[in-house]
Design a protein around this motif. Sequence first.
Motif, PDB file in Angstrom:
ATOM      1  N   TRP A 288       2.371  18.778 -31.665  1.00 20.61           N
ATOM      2  CA  TRP A 288       3.545  19.645 -31.708  1.00 20.61           C
ATOM      3  C   TRP A 288       3.975  19.947 -33.135  1.00 20.61           C
TER       4      TRP A 288
ATOM      5  N   GLU B  96       3.427  24.106 -20.462  1.00 28.84           N
ATOM      6  CA  GLU B  96       2.663  24.554 -21.631  1.00 28.84           C
ATOM      7  C   GLU B  96       3.271  24.026 -22.923  1.00 28.84           C
ATOM      8  N   MET B  97       4.590  24.008 -22.989  1.00 29.12           N
ATOM      9  CA  MET B  97       5.269  23.573 -24.193  1.00 29.12           C
ATOM     10  C   MET B  97       5.021  22.090 -24.483  1.00 29.12           C
TER      11      MET B  97
END
Length: 102
Positions: free
Chosen positions: A101, A27-28
């Motif tokens: 991100w 997920e990250m």
Amino acid sequence: MRDQEGPERELNAYERILAEDRRVVREMFRVTMGGAHVGLGLVVLAVLLSAVVGGVRWALPVGGAVAAWFAVTLVAVVRRGRRGRDAVARAYLLTFGWAGWL
């Protein structure tokens, strides 16, 4: 007696923790097409900024480096078995998806 092998078996505590950790890491590091579009936009802005500040002699190496990175990524994706639009989309995500991100 239940078979202790195979995907249907119950995980022990250690395996459950490992599975959860892997899910969190996936997920990250997940990238999306929207994030890739933002990354492409930021790269275009960086190339334009380098063209304004340093001229074409600086913009060409910056744009060329990004194009080379995309080409290397595309070759790697094709070597791993992806073909056609799927390969280009995967290389696009790998090249520009970092912006998701931010």
